[in-house]
Motif scaffolding. Sequence first.
Motif, mmCIF file in Angstrom:
data_model
loop_
_atom_site.group_PDB
_atom_site.id
_atom_site.type_symbol
_atom_site.label_atom_id
_atom_site.label_comp_id
_atom_site.label_asym_id
_atom_site.label_seq_id
_atom_site.Cartn_x
_atom_site.Cartn_y
_atom_site.Cartn_z
ATOM 1 N N GLY A 1 34.105 -0.586 -7.317
ATOM 2 C CA GLY A 1 34.008 0.094 -6.165
ATOM 3 C C GLY A 1 32.810 1.356 -6.105
ATOM 4 N N SER A 2 31.596 0.854 -6.601
ATOM 5 C CA SER A 2 30.573 1.375 -6.951
ATOM 6 C C SER A 2 29.786 1.810 -5.587
ATOM 7 N N ASP A 3 30.057 1.163 -4.594
ATOM 8 C CA ASP A 3 29.567 1.497 -3.347
ATOM 9 C C ASP A 3 30.523 1.008 -2.246
ATOM 10 N N PHE A 4 30.144 1.318 -1.004
ATOM 11 C CA PHE A 4 31.250 1.133 -0.054
ATOM 12 C C PHE A 4 31.161 -0.587 0.175
ATOM 13 N N SER A 5 32.577 -0.931 0.313
ATOM 14 C CA SER A 5 32.890 -2.371 0.356
ATOM 15 C C SER A 5 32.229 -3.203 1.095
ATOM 16 N N ILE A 6 31.744 -2.744 2.292
ATOM 17 C CA ILE A 6 30.800 -3.542 3.099
ATOM 18 C C ILE A 6 29.661 -3.964 2.693
ATOM 19 N N ASN A 7 29.004 -2.724 1.823
ATOM 20 C CA ASN A 7 27.641 -3.113 1.010
ATOM 21 C C ASN A 7 27.720 -3.832 -0.004
ATOM 22 N N ILE A 8 28.984 -3.921 -0.677
ATOM 23 C CA ILE A 8 29.168 -4.640 -2.029
ATOM 24 C C ILE A 8 29.066 -6.033 -1.384
ATOM 25 N N LEU A 9 29.912 -6.552 -0.470
ATOM 26 C CA LEU A 9 29.939 -7.797 0.090
ATOM 27 C C LEU A 9 28.291 -8.227 0.675
ATOM 28 N N LYS A 10 27.979 -7.563 1.222
ATOM 29 C CA LYS A 10 26.460 -7.693 1.851
ATOM 30 C C LYS A 10 25.673 -8.089 0.730
ATOM 31 N N ASP B 1 28.157 -11.075 4.780
ATOM 32 C CA ASP B 1 27.963 -9.900 5.600
ATOM 33 C C ASP B 1 29.094 -10.058 6.619
ATOM 34 N N MET B 2 30.066 -9.048 6.570
ATOM 35 C CA MET B 2 31.294 -9.058 7.323
ATOM 36 C C MET B 2 30.981 -8.223 8.707
ATOM 37 N N SER B 3 29.806 -7.579 8.742
ATOM 38 C CA SER B 3 29.366 -7.031 10.106
ATOM 39 C C SER B 3 28.855 -8.193 11.148
ATOM 40 N N SER C 1 41.400 4.688 10.983
ATOM 41 C CA SER C 1 41.987 3.997 9.859
ATOM 42 C C SER C 1 40.823 2.978 9.168
ATOM 43 N N LEU C 2 39.803 2.794 9.872
ATOM 44 C CA LEU C 2 38.702 1.972 9.203
ATOM 45 C C LEU C 2 37.855 3.055 8.378
ATOM 46 N N TYR C 3 37.833 4.123 8.754
ATOM 47 C CA TYR C 3 37.020 5.390 8.030
ATOM 48 C C TYR C 3 37.188 5.202 6.681
ATOM 49 N N GLY C 4 38.383 5.554 6.167
ATOM 50 C CA GLY C 4 38.732 5.288 4.666
ATOM 51 C C GLY C 4 37.817 4.417 3.781
ATOM 52 N N ASP C 5 37.877 3.359 4.309
ATOM 53 C CA ASP C 5 36.968 2.261 3.478
ATOM 54 C C ASP C 5 35.732 2.084 4.034
ATOM 55 N N ASN C 6 35.119 3.075 4.919
ATOM 56 C CA ASN C 6 33.811 3.155 5.488
ATOM 57 C C ASN C 6 33.381 1.602 6.035
ATOM 58 N N ILE C 7 34.477 1.196 6.920
ATOM 59 C CA ILE C 7 34.149 -0.081 7.428
ATOM 60 C C ILE C 7 33.830 0.124 9.052
#
Length: 596
Positions: free
Chosen positions: A556-565, A570-572, A256-262
Amino acid sequence: MNHVPKRSETAAEHRWQLEDLFQNQAAWDKEYADAKSMMKKVAAFEGKLSDASQLKACFELEDELSLAVERLYVYANMKHHEDTAEPAYMALSDKSKKISVETGEALSFVTPEVLSLSDEKLEAFIKDPNLAKYRHTLEEMRRQKAHVLSKNEEALMAQVGNISSAPSSIFSILNNADLKFPKVKNENGEEVELSHGRYIQFLESKNREVRKNAFTAMYDTYGKLKNTLATTLNANVTKNIFYARARKYPSALEMSLYGDNIPQSVYTNLIDAIHKSLPLMHRYMNLRKKLLGVDELHMYDLFAPLVDEFDMDITYEQAKATVKESLKPLGEDYLAVLQDGFDNGWIDVYENEGKRSGAYSWGAFGTHPYVLLNHKDNLNSMFTLTHEMGHALHSYYSDNTQNYRDAQYTIFLAEVASTLNEALLMDYLLGKSTDPKEKMYLLTYYADQFRTTVFRQTMFAEFEKIVHERTEQGESLTPQELSKIYYDLNVLYYGKDMVVDKDIEMEWARIPHFYTSFYVYKYATGFSAATSFSKQILEEGAPAVDRYLGFLKSGGSDFSINILKKAGVDMSTPEPIEQAMSVFESLIEQMEQLTK
């Protein structure tokens, strides 16, 4: 005006200008005809996508067709929402839905055909400067490739699709149509039938007996169906595990996380960081108990008002002025776009007969966003205005910076901009409030958002994780086991100042989100990311604002986690959640000061 006005009676300046999307019906009809003829050209590319120039031409046609259909769909449905009883726009909405489905079918060969290419070929396309505009699309396709099956297996999976929606459909029918709730006494001692909608109203009652009776009646009703509801929920979990195994994912959660690459660490981090912050939640429960003046705090006291309803009468004009003032920290450029939205037909403000209820922000690429409101002159409506304009400006900046394909941001990012606007409005209101009663009202409003959006949704997320993991390990989950897991989580989350009533163990049975598995964590991460942004903006100023505007422009030009980072969240790591928790702690401190 006491009656709800007809659409024709609402002032032009309070209506959105859909003419900016299509000048008139004739313009819509022309684009519809163009889209139909474009659709016929798509089939010519089938079997030719191993050639870079053919692939590029196909992607270009796909973009042109998709945008036309998006525009047709958005316009038809927004017209329909102006007055849902108007047959002409009901028909137009249906027509737009049909062409949308047809377009999806016409283009359905593109992704499987690209995925059938060799890894070397895909790699060459990703590096090809002529395909630079489509690099992110191709990288995404390559990432999905490991989980795409053979043609025959995919055909079989498509047929399974209808069966796989059964648990959700059965739950929905049971929950919305077949469940019958008993009558309970309201504040005036009248017998009223309990319903989903009335339940929260009862829990918000000042009369404790009313709250308790509604709470008991609600969970008694679910308790009588616990075997059926447990079977339904288990079927949904089994379905998720089937898909995960068939598509070669290590677990249902990772699928389920794979879709957004989380990464999975984002999910587990959230739970761990919230566990560390539970003492704050327990402190808030202690304060709630004190403010309600009760010997024991029960689960049915969670929604009881802590302060008398503080009436804040705020006209739409005042709401706009206050929202603009509160968003000053975001800088001149942001405020200029906001003002443009206020002045130039972005917003449909008031309720009218037949108008769709609620609020949303929507639109089509290439035209400014639109916002539907049903404004009432109160605090809630002012928060709705800033929330929806947060979405609208996120779309505006994304659309004006990215190309069509990369402009659309994911659900993982969707609530950040809207919630950030709410956080800045709240900070502004608290800063200028001098009335202790008003301040307390605002503080409890905000603290309860932390409780419901961060703590409660994380508890739900943890329940889903436990239930799936146990099933993956071969355990079967009886209604008793599901209830025990759920009850223990409530004890953990609410702490020693809360009497965790036995009835709450059945709450898992009435949460519709458990049928859209591993979704609710996004509420908590979105709220935490927004709170982290607001803290950085208020403390650092310009550099944090620049980073935040960069986030809005990324789409959505990059993966969500990278855009936030890139924007400084940094949500990781636990840091954004810790920053959000420090805001929550300051709210509790202010409330404690006011109760001394």
